[in-house]
Design a protein around this motif. Structure first.
Motif, mmCIF file in Angstrom:
data_model
loop_
_atom_site.group_PDB
_atom_site.id
_atom_site.type_symbol
_atom_site.label_atom_id
_atom_site.label_comp_id
_atom_site.label_asym_id
_atom_site.label_seq_id
_atom_site.Cartn_x
_atom_site.Cartn_y
_atom_site.Cartn_z
ATOM 1 N N VAL A 1 -8.439 6.339 -40.772
ATOM 2 C CA VAL A 1 -9.742 6.936 -40.804
ATOM 3 C C VAL A 1 -9.893 8.257 -39.909
ATOM 4 O O VAL A 1 -10.521 9.169 -40.251
ATOM 5 C CB VAL A 1 -10.892 6.149 -40.271
ATOM 6 N N HIS A 2 -9.034 8.269 -38.885
ATOM 7 C CA HIS A 2 -9.293 9.292 -38.066
ATOM 8 C C HIS A 2 -8.375 10.543 -38.357
ATOM 9 O O HIS A 2 -8.989 11.596 -38.508
ATOM 10 C CB HIS A 2 -8.341 9.020 -36.543
ATOM 11 N N GLN A 3 -7.320 10.271 -39.204
ATOM 12 C CA GLN A 3 -6.779 11.260 -39.850
ATOM 13 C C GLN A 3 -7.131 11.849 -41.219
ATOM 14 O O GLN A 3 -7.145 13.118 -41.576
ATOM 15 C CB GLN A 3 -5.154 10.827 -40.103
ATOM 16 N N PHE A 4 -7.740 10.968 -42.034
ATOM 17 C CA PHE A 4 -8.173 11.141 -43.455
ATOM 18 C C PHE A 4 -9.476 11.042 -44.000
ATOM 19 O O PHE A 4 -10.149 11.421 -44.928
ATOM 20 C CB PHE A 4 -7.328 10.483 -44.462
ATOM 21 N N GLY A 5 -10.465 10.345 -42.860
ATOM 22 C CA GLY A 5 -11.747 9.912 -43.095
ATOM 23 C C GLY A 5 -11.902 8.579 -43.828
ATOM 24 O O GLY A 5 -10.877 8.166 -44.197
ATOM 25 N N GLU A 6 -12.879 8.267 -44.006
ATOM 26 C CA GLU A 6 -13.440 6.752 -44.650
ATOM 27 C C GLU A 6 -13.280 6.829 -46.004
ATOM 28 O O GLU A 6 -13.056 5.606 -46.740
ATOM 29 C CB GLU A 6 -14.729 6.395 -44.065
ATOM 30 N N ALA A 7 -13.537 7.879 -46.905
ATOM 31 C CA ALA A 7 -13.499 8.042 -48.092
ATOM 32 C C ALA A 7 -12.250 7.408 -48.939
ATOM 33 O O ALA A 7 -12.460 6.776 -50.173
ATOM 34 C CB ALA A 7 -13.843 9.534 -48.710
ATOM 35 N N ILE A 8 -11.271 7.661 -48.182
ATOM 36 C CA ILE A 8 -10.044 7.244 -49.231
ATOM 37 C C ILE A 8 -9.701 5.860 -48.743
ATOM 38 O O ILE A 8 -8.657 5.411 -49.311
ATOM 39 C CB ILE A 8 -8.733 8.091 -48.509
ATOM 40 N N ILE A 9 -10.131 5.087 -47.819
ATOM 41 C CA ILE A 9 -9.757 3.984 -47.342
ATOM 42 C C ILE A 9 -9.588 2.877 -48.391
ATOM 43 O O ILE A 9 -8.516 2.075 -48.367
ATOM 44 C CB ILE A 9 -10.559 3.373 -45.971
#
Length: 338
Positions: free
Chosen positions: A294-302
């Protein structure tokens, strides 16, 4: 990435939370319990303190956070009553990084205190449990104040991504294909962190105090052998030398735990299914690693990330003999302060 600022297990008690998806860690802790109780009994019998001070480093949240503590209290109180020793006070520090969900732990404490009071009665001394946010790679307590330190599946984490090598493209960890410079950088970072960890605990433990650690590792003495695949396997090479400088090892053990914690060979009713086992394995991994992604790529991809991960694990588990090889290797070490 400064891991200390980013890393935390998934909080709360939801479907993807660490509290719900930490069965693997509970299995490892249960296996280690005999060594834990032997260590705490040696400390109690040799020091007979008025207040027994215990630290759990990397406590996270959920039922596992208090599992070891309740077992320790049951064991100590049984012996104390049998020998007619005076009432004993307990001071317990639950430590984790600042992003940890301490609130979930705190909400469970009144029920724990009530159970202890009801079970132990008037012959049970006060128990003081507190949360201590901060990194255990460094000092947490005053000198010579802690009788027993416990840490389960925490010490293998590095304090930061090693600075320097930039040729580890295509990987998010130390892999078989990583160059010698990348391997060297990770090894040096671990040795630096673990040396500080051991020195800090040496300063904090009372003479004769004990520490029991369970962590991920490798069965191979050579971390760069063909079974080398993760950062954690560096422990096998550097652990022995580092430990010998800071205390005496009373017990060392290696054991396996399945990727899917429900895939227990002793559970006769378990029917292996590669898709279900993949889901179980990924839930455990997600509860631990989600914060960094989440820190690196954001929550959208999780959600999509871990769905694809589940598909890949399921495909891996469908291969011949993959189930037998899909296990975490755990190291269990008990140390006594000189």
């Amino acid at each position: 990435m400064d891991v200390q600022e980013v890393l935390h297990m998934v909080g709360g008690e939801g479907e993807t939370s660490y509290a719900v998806n930490s069965t693997f860690q509970k299995t490892g802790t249960t296996i280690a319990m005999k060594v834990v109780l032997e260590g705490i009994m040696k400390v109690y019998n040799s020091t007979l303190p008025q207040c027994l001070c215990i630290a759990d480093l990397g406590c996270s949240s959920g039922t596992n956070s208090l599992l070891v503590l309740t077992q320790i209290i049951d064991t100590i109180e049984s012996v104390r009553n049998r020998l007619g020793h005076p009432l004993l006070e307990y001071q317990v520090a639950l430590n984790d990084l600042t992003g940890n969900d301490f609130n979930t732990i705190f909400k469970s404490l009144p029920a724990l205190y009530e159970r202890l009071k009801k079970k132990k009665g008037e012959r049970f001394g006060p128990c003081f449990i507190s949360g201590l946010p901060g990194s255990f790679i460094g000092r947490l307590f005053p000198c010579n104040t802690i009788h027993f330190v416990h840490s389960s599946y925490s010490v293998h984490w590095l304090s930061q991504v090693p600075i320097g090598p930039e040729d580890n493209k295509g990987q998010i960890y130390l892999a078989k294909t990583s160059s010698s410079s990348v391997r060297k950088a990770y090894l040096e970072q671990f040795q630096k962190d673990f040396s500080v960890f051991l020195r800090s605990r040496y300063d904090e433990l009372v003479p004769g105090g004990h520490m029991v650690m369970t962590m991920l590792g490798s069965k191979s003495e050579d971390p760069f052998s063909r079974d080398f695949c993760t950062l954690m396997e560096l422990l096998a090479k550097s652990l022995k030398d580092l430990v010998s400088k800071e205390g005496r090892s009373n017990h060392q053990e290696i054991f396996d735990v399945n990727w899917d914690p429900n895939d227990d060979n002793h559970n006769e009713g378990f029917m292996f299914d590669n898709i279900s086992s993949a889901r179980n394995a990924v839930r455990c991994v997600r509860a631990v690693t989600e914060s960094m992604f989440v820190h690196q790529f954001g929550e959208a991809i999780i959600d999509n990330l871990y769905q694809r991960y589940t598909e890949i694990i399921a495909e891996h588990l469908s291969k011949e003999n993959a189930r037998e090889k899909s296990k975490y290797v755990s190291l269990l070490i008990s140390l006594k302060r000189k």
